[in-house]
Motif scaffolding. Structure first.
Motif, short mmCIF file in Angstrom:
data_model
loop_
_atom_site.label_atom_id
_atom_site.label_comp_id
_atom_site.label_asym_id
_atom_site.label_seq_id
_atom_site.Cartn_x
_atom_site.Cartn_y
_atom_site.Cartn_z
N VAL A 244 -55.34 99.68 80.92
CA VAL A 244 -54.14 98.88 81.10
C VAL A 244 -54.27 98.10 82.40
O VAL A 244 -54.75 98.63 83.41
N MET A 245 -53.85 96.84 82.36
CA MET A 245 -53.89 96.00 83.55
C MET A 245 -52.75 95.00 83.48
O MET A 245 -52.06 94.91 82.46
N SER A 246 -52.57 94.25 84.55
CA SER A 246 -51.50 93.27 84.58
C SER A 246 -51.89 92.09 85.46
O SER A 246 -52.64 92.23 86.41
N ALA A 247 -51.34 90.94 85.10
CA ALA A 247 -51.49 89.73 85.90
C ALA A 247 -50.11 89.09 85.99
O ALA A 247 -49.45 88.89 84.98
N ALA A 248 -49.68 88.83 87.21
CA ALA A 248 -48.35 88.27 87.41
C ALA A 248 -48.36 87.35 88.62
O ALA A 248 -49.22 87.46 89.51
N ALA A 249 -47.39 86.46 88.68
CA ALA A 249 -47.31 85.51 89.78
C ALA A 249 -46.87 86.18 91.08
O ALA A 249 -47.23 85.73 92.16
N GLY A 250 -46.13 87.25 90.99
CA GLY A 250 -45.61 87.93 92.17
C GLY A 250 -46.65 88.67 92.97
O GLY A 250 -47.78 88.89 92.52
N ARG A 251 -46.25 89.11 94.16
CA ARG A 251 -47.20 89.75 95.07
C ARG A 251 -47.59 91.16 94.66
O ARG A 251 -48.57 91.71 95.15
N ALA A 252 -46.82 91.80 93.76
CA ALA A 252 -47.17 93.15 93.30
C ALA A 252 -48.08 93.11 92.07
O ALA A 252 -48.57 94.14 91.62
N GLY A 253 -48.30 91.92 91.51
CA GLY A 253 -49.26 91.76 90.42
C GLY A 253 -48.90 92.45 89.13
O GLY A 253 -49.76 92.76 88.33
N GLY A 254 -47.61 92.71 88.92
CA GLY A 254 -47.20 93.34 87.67
C GLY A 254 -47.25 94.87 87.71
O GLY A 254 -47.26 95.52 86.67
N GLU A 255 -47.28 95.43 88.90
CA GLU A 255 -47.39 96.89 89.03
C GLU A 255 -46.27 97.62 88.30
O GLU A 255 -46.51 98.61 87.60
N ARG A 256 -45.04 97.15 88.43
CA ARG A 256 -43.91 97.81 87.75
C ARG A 256 -44.03 97.68 86.24
O ARG A 256 -43.77 98.63 85.51
N ALA A 257 -44.42 96.52 85.78
CA ALA A 257 -44.58 96.31 84.32
C ALA A 257 -45.63 97.27 83.78
O ALA A 257 -45.46 97.86 82.71
N GLY B 151 -57.62 104.60 86.33
CA GLY B 151 -57.98 103.66 87.38
C GLY B 151 -59.43 103.26 87.32
O GLY B 151 -60.18 103.77 86.49
N PRO B 152 -59.81 102.34 88.18
CA PRO B 152 -58.96 101.75 89.20
C PRO B 152 -57.89 100.86 88.58
O PRO B 152 -58.08 100.27 87.52
N GLU B 153 -56.76 100.80 89.25
CA GLU B 153 -55.64 100.00 88.76
C GLU B 153 -55.91 98.52 89.05
O GLU B 153 -56.39 98.17 90.12
N ILE B 154 -55.60 97.68 88.08
CA ILE B 154 -55.75 96.24 88.23
C ILE B 154 -54.36 95.62 88.15
O ILE B 154 -53.74 95.59 87.08
N HIS B 155 -53.85 95.18 89.30
CA HIS B 155 -52.56 94.46 89.39
C HIS B 155 -52.88 93.11 90.01
O HIS B 155 -52.90 92.98 91.23
N LEU B 156 -53.17 92.13 89.19
CA LEU B 156 -53.61 90.82 89.67
C LEU B 156 -52.41 90.02 90.17
O LEU B 156 -51.63 89.50 89.38
N ALA B 157 -52.27 89.96 91.49
CA ALA B 157 -51.16 89.24 92.11
C ALA B 157 -51.50 87.76 92.28
O ALA B 157 -52.67 87.39 92.31
N SER B 158 -50.46 86.94 92.36
CA SER B 158 -50.65 85.49 92.51
C SER B 158 -51.71 85.00 91.54
O SER B 158 -52.64 84.26 91.90
#
Length: 180
Positions: free
Chosen positions: A109-122, A140-147
């Motif tokens: 599971v991973m996430s990409a989001a515009a915000g600085r947390a990179g979709g961590e909550r989602a 893990g490793p966790e991938i929360h791609l911010a900005s």
């Protein structure tokens, strides 16, 4: 093992989605595989519609793709502190299929989001959504791609060495989960 089948599921339907880009990069870093990206353009779940018409063919196709995959990679955007409705809808529909494809399935599971947390909550909420299906979700490793809008080069590759290192490690762990 034969060439593994890797299924990507993006929680975004948007053309040029950063989550779809992240999945493509994950597939590249996973290495040799038969990669398919799922189509989540499904009708909204409606129990009355299901009772009248059954589970839609597109949902059965998705459930079969999950069942046939050796491993699944899910990438979600973050909308209002959670995963997209598109992704939740797909999970709800697949749960109605007779196939029941998620049990013991290796999932990253991973996430990409515009915000600085990179979709961590989602991503955290998505992990909770997956509990009833009992897949083997990598920790893990966790991938929360911010900005995320600034993280891909012109070839669709991640610019950041840190993200690339972590995603490479996550894909190696997923490959190890399936013995490939």
């Amino acid at each position: 093992m034969a060439t593994p089948k890797l299924l990507g599921i993006s929680g975004s339907l948007r053309k040029g989605s950063h989550n779809a880009q992240l999945l493509a990069e994950a597939a590249r870093l996973f290495g040799d595989s038969h990669y398919t990206q799922a189509d989540l353009n499904l009708p909204l779940y409606d129990g009355d519609d299901e009772e009248a018409n059954g589970v839609p063919a597109a949902v059965e196709t998705l459930a079969q793709q999950i069942a046939d995959a050796d491993a699944v990679v899910i990438s979600t955007p973050e909308y209002n502190k959670g995963p997209s409705g598109v992704l939740k809808n797909a999970l709800d529909w697949v749960s109605r299929s007779a196939i029941k494809p998620w049990g013991d399935k290796p999932v990253a599971v991973m996430s990409a989001a515009a915000g600085r947390a990179g979709g961590e909550r989602a991503q955290s909420v998505l992990r909770g959504f997956m509990v009833p299906f009992r897949p083997r979700i990598l920790q893990g490793p966790e991938i929360h791609l911010a900005s995320c809008y600034a993280e891909f080069d012109d070839n669709g590759h991640l610019k950041s060495e840190i993200y690339t290192k972590d995603l490479t490690e996550l894909m190696a762990a997923l490959r190890a989960e399936i013995g490939a």
